[in-house]
Design a protein around this motif. Structure first.
Motif, PDB file in Angstrom:
ATOM      1  N   SER A  93      -9.186   5.883  18.377  1.00 42.53           N
ATOM      2  CA  SER A  93      -8.569   7.040  19.048  1.00 42.53           C
ATOM      3  C   SER A  93      -7.288   7.506  18.357  1.00 42.53           C
ATOM      4  N   ILE A  94      -6.595   6.605  17.645  1.00 46.85           N
ATOM      5  CA  ILE A  94      -5.333   7.020  17.021  1.00 46.85           C
ATOM      6  C   ILE A  94      -5.566   8.138  16.001  1.00 46.85           C
ATOM      7  N   GLY A  95      -6.689   8.044  15.290  1.00 46.03           N
ATOM      8  CA  GLY A  95      -6.973   9.089  14.290  1.00 46.03           C
ATOM      9  C   GLY A  95      -7.241  10.435  14.951  1.00 46.03           C
ATOM     10  N   ASP A 393       3.341   7.081   5.647  1.00 49.41           N
ATOM     11  CA  ASP A 393       3.193   6.491   6.967  1.00 49.41           C
ATOM     12  C   ASP A 393       4.366   6.969   7.815  1.00 49.41           C
ATOM     13  N   ALA A 394       4.461   6.453   9.037  1.00 52.50           N
ATOM     14  CA  ALA A 394       5.657   6.693   9.843  1.00 52.50           C
ATOM     15  C   ALA A 394       6.643   5.575   9.535  1.00 52.50           C
ATOM     16  N   GLY A 395       7.918   5.892   9.482  1.00 52.97           N
ATOM     17  CA  GLY A 395       8.916   4.852   9.215  1.00 52.97           C
ATOM     18  C   GLY A 395      10.067   5.434   8.411  1.00 52.97           C
ATOM     19  N   ASN A 396      11.209   4.774   8.477  1.00 55.37           N
ATOM     20  CA  ASN A 396      12.390   5.275   7.773  1.00 55.37           C
ATOM     21  C   ASN A 396      12.206   5.325   6.263  1.00 55.37           C
ATOM     22  N   PHE A 397      11.381   4.423   5.727  1.00 49.62           N
ATOM     23  CA  PHE A 397      11.176   4.389   4.273  1.00 49.62           C
ATOM     24  C   PHE A 397      10.748   5.762   3.760  1.00 49.62           C
ATOM     25  N   ALA A 398      10.039   6.542   4.623  1.00 45.24           N
ATOM     26  CA  ALA A 398       9.476   7.824   4.193  1.00 45.24           C
ATOM     27  C   ALA A 398      10.580   8.799   3.768  1.00 45.24           C
ATOM     28  N   GLY A 419       3.537  10.923  13.731  1.00 40.65           N
ATOM     29  CA  GLY A 419       4.304   9.676  13.614  1.00 40.65           C
ATOM     30  C   GLY A 419       3.500   8.418  13.833  1.00 40.65           C
ATOM     31  N   ALA A 420       2.223   8.432  13.443  1.00 40.83           N
ATOM     32  CA  ALA A 420       1.385   7.239  13.650  1.00 40.83           C
ATOM     33  C   ALA A 420       1.551   6.263  12.506  1.00 40.83           C
ATOM     34  N   MET A 421       2.048   5.068  12.809  1.00 44.72           N
ATOM     35  CA  MET A 421       2.050   4.012  11.795  1.00 44.72           C
ATOM     36  C   MET A 421       0.602   3.619  11.499  1.00 44.72           C
ATOM     37  N   VAL A 444       4.354   3.105   2.159  1.00 43.69           N
ATOM     38  CA  VAL A 444       4.241   2.507   3.501  1.00 43.69           C
ATOM     39  C   VAL A 444       5.321   1.442   3.685  1.00 43.69           C
ATOM     40  N   GLY A 445       5.780   1.268   4.921  1.00 45.92           N
ATOM     41  CA  GLY A 445       6.732   0.207   5.227  1.00 45.92           C
ATOM     42  C   GLY A 445       6.007  -1.118   5.423  1.00 45.92           C
ATOM     43  N   ASP A 446       6.772  -2.193   5.510  1.00 45.32           N
ATOM     44  CA  ASP A 446       6.138  -3.503   5.748  1.00 45.32           C
ATOM     45  C   ASP A 446       5.484  -3.522   7.126  1.00 45.32           C
ATOM     46  N   GLY A 447       6.085  -2.808   8.094  1.00 42.98           N
ATOM     47  CA  GLY A 447       5.483  -2.737   9.432  1.00 42.98           C
ATOM     48  C   GLY A 447       4.162  -2.003   9.396  1.00 42.98           C
ATOM     49  N   GLY A 448       4.153  -0.821   8.830  1.00 47.72           N
ATOM     50  CA  GLY A 448       2.940   0.007   8.782  1.00 47.72           C
ATOM     51  C   GLY A 448       1.844  -0.641   7.951  1.00 47.72           C
ATOM     52  N   PHE A 449       2.241  -1.309   6.848  1.00 45.11           N
ATOM     53  CA  PHE A 449       1.216  -1.944   5.995  1.00 45.11           C
ATOM     54  C   PHE A 449       0.434  -2.982   6.774  1.00 45.11           C
ATOM     55  N   MET A 450       1.153  -3.769   7.587  1.00 40.87           N
ATOM     56  CA  MET A 450       0.474  -4.867   8.283  1.00 40.87           C
ATOM     57  C   MET A 450      -0.377  -4.356   9.459  1.00 40.87           C
ATOM     58  N   MET A 451      -0.320  -3.056   9.733  1.00 47.83           N
ATOM     59  CA  MET A 451      -1.221  -2.519  10.767  1.00 47.83           C
ATOM     60  C   MET A 451      -2.615  -2.246  10.209  1.00 47.83           C
ATOM     61  N   THR A 452      -2.701  -1.650   9.028  1.00 52.33           N
ATOM     62  CA  THR A 452      -4.031  -1.276   8.509  1.00 52.33           C
ATOM     63  C   THR A 452      -4.222  -1.629   7.032  1.00 52.33           C
ATOM     64  N   ASN A 472       9.590  -3.100   1.630  1.00 50.58           N
ATOM     65  CA  ASN A 472       9.751  -4.279   2.482  1.00 50.58           C
ATOM     66  C   ASN A 472      11.226  -4.497   2.845  1.00 50.58           C
ATOM     67  N   ASN A 473      11.559  -4.187   4.078  1.00 48.76           N
ATOM     68  CA  ASN A 473      12.920  -4.494   4.567  1.00 48.76           C
ATOM     69  C   ASN A 473      12.880  -5.534   5.681  1.00 48.76           C
ATOM     70  N   GLN A 474      11.692  -6.149   5.852  1.00 45.01           N
ATOM     71  CA  GLN A 474      11.497  -7.214   6.842  1.00 45.01           C
ATOM     72  C   GLN A 474      11.906  -6.808   8.252  1.00 45.01           C
ATOM     73  N   MET A 475      11.594  -5.589   8.564  1.00 47.40           N
ATOM     74  CA  MET A 475      11.888  -5.155   9.936  1.00 47.40           C
ATOM     75  C   MET A 475      11.151  -3.848  10.245  1.00 47.40           C
ATOM     76  N   TYR A 476      11.039  -3.576  11.530  1.00 48.48           N
ATOM     77  CA  TYR A 476      10.652  -2.243  11.984  1.00 48.48           C
ATOM     78  C   TYR A 476      11.930  -1.414  11.908  1.00 48.48           C
ATOM     79  N   GLY A 477      12.206  -0.923  10.686  1.00 51.97           N
ATOM     80  CA  GLY A 477      13.529  -0.382  10.390  1.00 51.97           C
ATOM     81  C   GLY A 477      13.918   0.808  11.258  1.00 51.97           C
ATOM     82  N   THR A 478      12.976   1.696  11.501  1.00 47.74           N
ATOM     83  CA  THR A 478      13.297   2.896  12.283  1.00 47.74           C
ATOM     84  C   THR A 478      13.808   2.515  13.665  1.00 47.74           C
ATOM     85  N   ILE A 479      13.134   1.553  14.266  1.00 47.59           N
ATOM     86  CA  ILE A 479      13.501   1.178  15.634  1.00 47.59           C
ATOM     87  C   ILE A 479      14.825   0.415  15.604  1.00 47.59           C
ATOM     88  N   ARG A 480      15.007  -0.385  14.545  1.00 48.87           N
ATOM     89  CA  ARG A 480      16.283  -1.079  14.366  1.00 48.87           C
ATOM     90  C   ARG A 480      17.422  -0.051  14.271  1.00 48.87           C
TER      91      ARG A 480
HETATM   92  C1  LIG Z   1       1.305   3.102  15.921  1.00 47.19           C
HETATM   93  C2  LIG Z   1       2.781   3.123  16.094  1.00 47.19           C
HETATM   94  N1  LIG Z   1       3.401   2.078  16.704  1.00 47.19           N
HETATM   95  C3  LIG Z   1       4.739   2.078  16.871  1.00 47.19           C
HETATM   96  C4  LIG Z   1       5.488   3.139  16.460  1.00 47.19           C
HETATM   97  C5  LIG Z   1       7.007   3.145  16.681  1.00 47.19           C
HETATM   98  N2  LIG Z   1       7.649   3.028  15.350  1.00 47.19           N
HETATM   99  C6  LIG Z   1       8.054   4.097  14.656  1.00 47.19           C
HETATM  100  S1  LIG Z   1       8.664   3.712  13.156  1.00 47.19           S
HETATM  101  C7  LIG Z   1       8.482   2.064  13.462  1.00 47.19           C
HETATM  102  C8  LIG Z   1       8.903   1.040  12.452  1.00 47.19           C
HETATM  103  C9  LIG Z   1       8.248   1.216  11.115  1.00 47.19           C
HETATM  104  O1  LIG Z   1       8.468   0.054  10.374  1.00 47.19           O
HETATM  105  P1  LIG Z   1       8.099  -0.013   8.865  1.00 47.19           P
HETATM  106  O2  LIG Z   1       6.709   0.432   8.640  1.00 47.19           O
HETATM  107  O3  LIG Z   1       8.441  -1.359   8.346  1.00 47.19           O
HETATM  108  O4  LIG Z   1       9.056   1.095   8.206  1.00 47.19           O
HETATM  109  P2  LIG Z   1      10.652   1.109   8.193  1.00 47.19           P
HETATM  110  O5  LIG Z   1      11.084   1.960   9.337  1.00 47.19           O
HETATM  111  O6  LIG Z   1      11.140  -0.295   8.274  1.00 47.19           O
HETATM  112  O7  LIG Z   1      11.004   1.740   6.887  1.00 47.19           O
HETATM  113  C10 LIG Z   1       7.896   1.838  14.707  1.00 47.19           C
HETATM  114  C11 LIG Z   1       7.596   0.499  15.252  1.00 47.19           C
HETATM  115  C12 LIG Z   1       4.803   4.218  15.864  1.00 47.19           C
HETATM  116  N3  LIG Z   1       5.427   5.330  15.455  1.00 47.19           N
HETATM  117  N4  LIG Z   1       3.463   4.180  15.660  1.00 47.19           N
END
Ligand SMILES: Cc1ncc(C[n+]2csc(CCOP(=O)(O)OP(=O)(O)O)c2C)c(N)n1
Ligand SMILES: [Mg+2]
Length: 590
Positions: A93-95, A393-398, A419-421, A444-452, A472-480
């Protein structure tokens, strides 16, 4: 009416074969799927049509549907995705949500339970009309095999006309087995909406009165001739051009009227300038949440005149009242606009001013740490093939790519505006399967990579070699980042432990690189290209540099640490060396 002779020569087919033939008749050539026992007959039908329909077997439904979505973004035509009932539909459904928010044509077929068991809470039963109602443009179910050609033809029309979007079609189990005598329905040549000539003249007159116009370019289904035409119109009139969120390569960034992107993490200087504009020309842009900075960029009563061009009148002025709305296919609009006599651009100084902002943004600051991602992006720009496809992907790295990378005219950049990771890796694999001769780089971020990221197995299975850059910043950076703004020092639920990404791809048989110093990037990228294998380049980034403009220390500056933050909780130590931690500075950068 069928004549007796045509009926005789026509084979009786099971529903699965009728469906495969219907897809071919509607010009569909790719099916991305994860199989289920709910559509065995359809898989059997696809077996017979394997010359015309490429079947891409994936490892996760989110991967399959995102690949099909990427196909739609890159070609302007729908691909089919196929998933099984219940769990498969939920994963996929995410797609559908990406395709809906990003206005991408897509067909999702879902194997359904036997129709006669409907309403019994049968194994994996879901009512897809309810489930996908707010997610898709249209949801339907086929219960009679004879209706397949009609429904598939209509689904393609719905997915591709007006505001493009996803259509979900559930397939009752027994109807796929039923043997029927039915004719295929050919594709209908439907002419698209052309702009009203009077509206074009009005647009020209409004432009002639403007002193500080700004174009916002967005939308989907741009074709080559439309891209060329819109470039001609915007350069002939020397209008400064911004692009919508994740629509970066809609415009050639090397042109001297390109001013940058409006989206998440955009240049505050550009946002301030757009607020000064006296005419907004929104071409394909819905002027949505991200582009308008949470609906604050413009005012809703239209004090600054807006001209909005969209293929669907129902979307025009949805939030911001336009002074002029033009319902048109975007490519047709571009060609008609390019044919207008250009206006004498009295605003050329304004255009250069906006361009110089973009150039200033691209100058790479002297970031702390051993790996300067600004320089890495500028280096990447010089190594991308002229027709490269970059996925994100979604994430601050973008933000590193949008700030420092200019895309050339033949290049494409696709990402989830919703904004779908988990989008970038499958999108890159889908892109490479469809365009094997083009260079494909997934960011892709380390978070997004480990999803798909496991979809890389699909790349190996289908013999294609995308290159993945894992930030790789070892965190969900955007949320941090949001967390540090709202609750400084209180790190909660955002730290990550990762595998060694280079070793991970080596285990698949691919090419792995780890880069923790700026100078190491270029040779690592070259080796990845030369390897001809699916590759991962892990960028061990400075985790303190949370955006291109701020460090974590910047976010904490001026705020007192709470007592509870004296001993912050840390993630368990990674088995491989952690990214280099650089000292932080409270000075704002960039
Ligand atoms: C499917 C999905 N789950 C959760 C979120 C909320 N979210 C937005 S950015 C983000 C962190 C992304 O982490 P990462 O891929 O490591 O990139 P970074 O921000 O660290 O560069 C999260 C959890 C989202 N946008 N999409
Ligand atoms: Mg991260």
């Amino acid at each position: 009416m069928d004549s007796a002779s045509t009926r005789k020569s026509r084979p009786i087919r099971h529903g699965g074969r009728v469906l495969a033939d219907a897809l071919v008749a509607q010009g569909i050539d790719h099916v991305f799927e994860v199989p289920g026992e709910s559509f065995l007959d359809t898989l059997d039908g696809l077996y017979d049509q394997s010359q015309k329909l490429r079947l891409v077997t994936c490892r996760f439904e989110a991967g399959a549907v995102n690949m099909a979505e990427a196909y739609g973004k890159l070609t302007g035509r729908p691909a089919a995705a196929m998933v099984t009932r219940g769990p498969g539909a939920c994963h996929g459904s995410i797609g559908v949500h990406v395709a809906m928010q990003d206005s991408t044509p897509l067909l999702l077929f879902v194997g359904q339970i036997p129709h006669e068991d409907t309403g019994r809470d049968a194994f994996q039963e879901v009512d897809y009309r309810q489930m996908f109602a707010p997610l898709a443009k249209w949801v339907t179910q086929i219960d009679h095999a004879k209706r397949i050609p009609e429904v598939v033809a209509h689904a393609v029309d719905v997915a591709t006309t007006g505001r493009p979007g996803p259509v979900v079609i559930a397939l009752s189990e027994e109807m796929q087995r039923d043997r029927v005598d039915v004719r295929d329905i050919p594709r209908a040549p439907v002419s698209v909406a052309f702009p009203d000539p009077a509206a074009l003249q009005q647009m020209r007159a409004m432009l002639a009165k403007a002193r500080k116009p700004v174009a916002v370019l967005g939308g989907s289904c741009w074709q080559e001739q439309g891209r060329a035409a819109i470039r001609k119109f915007l350069t002939d009139n020397d209008i400064p051009v911004t692009v919508g969120f994740r629509r970066q390569a809609h415009y050639d960034g090397t042109l001297d009227n390109f001013a940058g992107d409006l989206g998440v993490g955009s240049d505050p200087g550009l946002i301030a300038k757009v607020k000064e504009a006296d005419l907004i020309l929104a071409i394909g842009s819905r002027l949505g949440d991200a582009v308008t900075q949470g609906y604050t960029l413009l005012d809703m009563v239209g004090s600054v005149p807006i001209i909005q061009v969209l293929p669907d009148g129902g979307e025009i002025g949805r939030v911001f009242r336009p002074a002029l709305g033009i319902v048109s296919d975007l490519n047709s609009f571009a060609e008609a606009a390019a044919a207008l006599d250009p206006v004498q651009p009295v605003w050329s100084r304004w255009t250069r001013e906006l361009r110089s902002l973009r150039e200033a943004q691209r100058a790479v600051p002297n970031y702390e740490g051993t790996l300067n991602l600004g320089t890495v992006m500028r280096e990447l720009e010089t190594m991308l093939a002229p027709d490269a496809i970059v996925t994100t992907d979604a994430g601050n790295f973008a933000g590193w790519a949008t700030r420092f990378l200019n895309f050339g005219d033949g290049q494409r950049y696709i990402g989830p505006t919703n904004g779908a990771m988990g989008y970038s890796v499958p999108a890159g694999i889908g892109a490479k399967i469809v365009f094997p001769e083009r260079m494909v780089v997934s960011l892709v971020g380390d978070g997004g990579f480990m999803m798909t990221g496991q979809e890389l197995a699909t790349a190996f299975h289908h013999g294609v070699a995308p290159i993945v850059l894992v930030f790789n910043n070892q965190m969900y950076g955007t949320i941090r980042m949001h967390q540090e703004r709202a609750y400084p020092w209180r790190v909660s639920g955002t730290a990550l432990t990762n595998p060694d990404f280079a070793k991970l791809i080596e285990a698949f048989g691919g090419h792995g690189e780890v880069v923790s110093e700026t100078a190491a990037f270029t040779p690592a990228f070259r080796r990845a290209v030369e390897s001809g294998k699916p590759a991962i380049i892990e960028l061990r980034v400075n985790p303190d540099q949370i955006t291109t403009r701020a460090t974590i220390a910047d976010l904490r500056a001026g705020k007192t640490p709470p007592k509870s933050a004296a001993k912050p909780k840390r993630a368990p130590a990674a088995k491989h060396p952690a990214p280099a931690r650089a000292s932080v500075s409270a000075k704002k950068r960039g």
